[in-house]
Design a protein around this motif. Sequence first.
Motif, PDB file in Angstrom:
ATOM      1  N   LYS A  91       0.827  -1.208   0.000  1.00 50.52           N
ATOM      2  CA  LYS A  91       0.000   0.000   0.000  1.00 50.52           C
ATOM      3  C   LYS A  91       0.858   1.253   0.000  1.00 50.52           C
ATOM      4  O   LYS A  91       0.440   2.320  -0.434  1.00 50.52           O
ATOM      5  CB  LYS A  91      -0.915   0.000   1.226  1.00 50.52           C
ATOM      6  N   SER A 116      -6.276   1.454 -10.218  1.00 42.80           N
ATOM      7  CA  SER A 116      -6.841   2.174  -9.069  1.00 42.80           C
ATOM      8  C   SER A 116      -7.682   1.232  -8.230  1.00 42.80           C
ATOM      9  O   SER A 116      -7.589   1.186  -7.011  1.00 42.80           O
ATOM     10  CB  SER A 116      -7.751   3.311  -9.547  1.00 42.80           C
ATOM     11  N   GLU A 117      -8.507   0.498  -8.943  1.00 42.33           N
ATOM     12  CA  GLU A 117      -9.416  -0.413  -8.261  1.00 42.33           C
ATOM     13  C   GLU A 117      -8.644  -1.510  -7.526  1.00 42.33           C
ATOM     14  O   GLU A 117      -8.937  -1.826  -6.376  1.00 42.33           O
ATOM     15  CB  GLU A 117     -10.358  -1.030  -9.285  1.00 42.33           C
ATOM     16  N   GLY A 120      -7.349  -0.404  -4.448  1.00 41.48           N
ATOM     17  CA  GLY A 120      -8.375  -0.051  -3.475  1.00 41.48           C
ATOM     18  C   GLY A 120      -8.528   1.452  -3.265  1.00 41.48           C
ATOM     19  O   GLY A 120      -8.908   1.893  -2.179  1.00 41.48           O
ATOM     20  N   VAL A 121      -8.256   2.229  -4.299  1.00 35.70           N
ATOM     21  CA  VAL A 121      -8.445   3.680  -4.177  1.00 35.70           C
ATOM     22  C   VAL A 121      -9.927   3.995  -4.315  1.00 35.70           C
ATOM     23  O   VAL A 121     -10.604   3.466  -5.202  1.00 35.70           O
ATOM     24  CB  VAL A 121      -7.667   4.441  -5.279  1.00 35.70           C
ATOM     25  N   GLU A 122     -10.406   4.843  -3.446  1.00 32.60           N
ATOM     26  CA  GLU A 122     -11.821   5.213  -3.455  1.00 32.60           C
ATOM     27  C   GLU A 122     -12.145   5.921  -4.781  1.00 32.60           C
ATOM     28  O   GLU A 122     -11.348   6.723  -5.288  1.00 32.60           O
ATOM     29  CB  GLU A 122     -12.088   6.110  -2.243  1.00 32.60           C
ATOM     30  N   LYS A 123     -13.310   5.624  -5.352  1.00 30.75           N
ATOM     31  CA  LYS A 123     -13.669   6.066  -6.709  1.00 30.75           C
ATOM     32  C   LYS A 123     -13.495   7.559  -6.934  1.00 30.75           C
ATOM     33  O   LYS A 123     -12.877   7.997  -7.909  1.00 30.75           O
ATOM     34  CB  LYS A 123     -15.124   5.661  -7.004  1.00 30.75           C
ATOM     35  N   HIS A 124     -14.053   8.338  -6.020  1.00 33.12           N
ATOM     36  CA  HIS A 124     -14.037   9.791  -6.166  1.00 33.12           C
ATOM     37  C   HIS A 124     -12.595  10.312  -6.166  1.00 33.12           C
ATOM     38  O   HIS A 124     -12.198  11.101  -7.023  1.00 33.12           O
ATOM     39  CB  HIS A 124     -14.840  10.419  -5.020  1.00 33.12           C
ATOM     40  N   THR A 125     -11.822   9.828  -5.208  1.00 34.92           N
ATOM     41  CA  THR A 125     -10.409  10.214  -5.101  1.00 34.92           C
ATOM     42  C   THR A 125      -9.661   9.820  -6.363  1.00 34.92           C
ATOM     43  O   THR A 125      -8.847  10.586  -6.897  1.00 34.92           O
ATOM     44  CB  THR A 125      -9.758   9.485  -3.905  1.00 34.92           C
ATOM     45  N   HIS A 166      -2.164   5.032  -6.478  1.00 34.52           N
ATOM     46  CA  HIS A 166      -2.552   5.042  -5.064  1.00 34.52           C
ATOM     47  C   HIS A 166      -1.757   6.081  -4.280  1.00 34.52           C
ATOM     48  O   HIS A 166      -1.724   6.032  -3.050  1.00 34.52           O
ATOM     49  CB  HIS A 166      -2.386   3.648  -4.472  1.00 34.52           C
TER      50      HIS A 166
END
Lengths: 259, 385
Positions: A91, A116-117, A120-125, A166
């Motif tokens: 991470k 990104s997915e 585990g990066v949050e969608k909006h970010t 990330h």
Amino acid sequence: MEEILVVKNLKKTFKLSKKQQKIEKTKSDIKVAVNDLSFSTYKGEIYGLLGPNGAGKTTTLRIISTLIKADEGDAFIDGVSVKNSPDIIRKKIGFLTSELKLEDFFTPNYLYDYFSELHGVEKHTAEKRKNELFKKFGIDKFKEVKIGELSTGMKQKISLVISLVHDPNFIIFDEPTNGLDVLTAKMVTDFLIDLKNQGKTIIISTHIFSLIEKVCDRVGIIINGKMICSDTLENLTADMSLEDKFFEIYKQEVGEENE
Amino acid sequence: MNNIWTIIKKELKRIFTDKRMLASLILPGVLIFVLYSLMGDFMTSSFVPNENYEYRIVAINEPESFSSIHNSENYNIKIEDDITDVDTAKSMLANNQIELIIVYEEDFENKLLGEIKPNVSIYYNSTSTESTEIYNYYLTAFSVISVNVTYNFYVNATEDDFDLATDEDTSAMLITMLVPFLLLVFLFSGCMAVSTESIAGEKERGTIATLLVTPVKRSNIALGKVISLAIASLVSSLSSFIGLILSIPKLMGEVESITLSMYNLLTYIEILILMIVMVLLFTVVLSIISTFAKSVKEASQYSLPVMVIVMMFAMTSMMGTGASNVTLLYLIPVYNIVQCMNAIFSLSFNVVNFLITIFSNIVYIGIGIYLLTRMFNSEKIMFNK
Ligand SMILES: Nc1ncnc2c1ncn2[C@@H]1O[C@H](COP(=O)(O)OP(=O)(O)O)[C@@H](O)[C@H]1O
Ligand SMILES: [Mg+2]
């Protein structure tokens, strides 16, 4: 100064296949790729691992990136053990090799979202960061064009961006300018300096003296899997050029071994 | 000219000193040889009389003097005396309850000496190997008599249809012989096309490292790969299946009487289940090969021997000998699927064998997936040089 990466007594041996024994011109079926290697890098600096081909640079960087495991020793990033907590390390780090070839079939946009997915990066970010990065590196216009149709320079930019989805604070680049034409190489060095200015800590490996001279704060000279010296670029180049210094050290090292 | 020769020498050296390259050059030849010899063996072996088999024959209006025709050294012949009605006998022959019907014309013996030659009609069922065999035997036997003895009669000289195989039987036989083989070859090449590229391709391009430094668990990466591959392969196999079903009538263009009426929905569901299991097994095996290989090229080379084995097993459906009855054999992967398809298409479905096939393959798939996840966790395999 705050130590970010601490590498302690790393050792890695590989079993050689018959074919490799021929290539390496050795009768031994064991290769010590990294031998009792220790060094530290400090927050906000660019550290350069300098060494000839086969010195053990890639192996060292792969161990730090959790891709392979050391036989002995350990590395710590922000005090977290690479050996014991690879999940936490993954991470924290961004990792990229120069030989990376993204799949021609996909678009930059798609690949960015994909990684990104996975990170585990949050969608909006993720969306916000993607727009920033794409704009900054001029990928914007090409984000829906398939990778296969893009230039080498653009491909390299996309590879760089994708390894940073990330927003890691510690970045590992194996031979970042290997095999690139001058323009793309320049773009990569600018990129590295830019990242440094953002406060990132970076470790690169290379056999190119000029790259080290241009971007690195600290250099580790690695020969035959051993860290010969690790010091600031200033100290190393106090009385001669980096290249001269390297060959002085190299002669001492390889000479000693032949005796 | 000299340069050309230098180049030729170098290229030849390259090809003939690389074992894998050599194998991929020679294998197709070996493959063709093996397949054709197997077919040849089958052709000859089908003409060797089976001594254990009891050939059941109905003879109607048979004159006493002809009964010696049934004395054969090679065939174990049983005359079904109690059947005297031609129509009953014919329906039994169509259902494979007997192998042959011989019908002599009324008053046959007297007519032999008369002006008009009498007829003898021999009925058989071409979908039964035994029936065809014994039919040929009797044809020869009768022609020998009609030539050597002063008797004069016709054999099968009327307009009648002497082959009592129904359209369903003929169709079932042709489908059994052709479909499992084609289906397996299609399924395998479909799986191969996607599997080799997917994992070995990532290794070759170096993107595997980018994938492996993400926090995603390696076993999940392996599963994600194998599942997506399985789905892709399933889709391709489904299209092969539909294409095949649609093309069967064309495939057998000359046979006008081809029909699928003997199959019902259950048949198709059973076949589909077998196909799904097969595709999953192929995908897992090919993924393992692909993970082991360092490049796409290497992966396809490693897949070749597997393809040969699959084709050999698939060939067993073309032997026309019916599905195997030995339950233990249904533990052999690929072979069991072929045998089950064989049984289903030839309308001799066996639930126990079917279930053994499905479950044993699920176990193999499970073991394969476990191995694959282990491989993804092994740096020796993921970063092999
Ligand atoms: N997976 C492997 N299997 C066997 N030997 C390896 C493997 N990876 C690296 N090596 C060997 O270890 C030595 C160091 O390699 P590497 O770390 O790639 O050097 P560098 O990146 O400095 O060129 C080389 O001799 C190389 O052949
Ligand atoms: Mg390297």
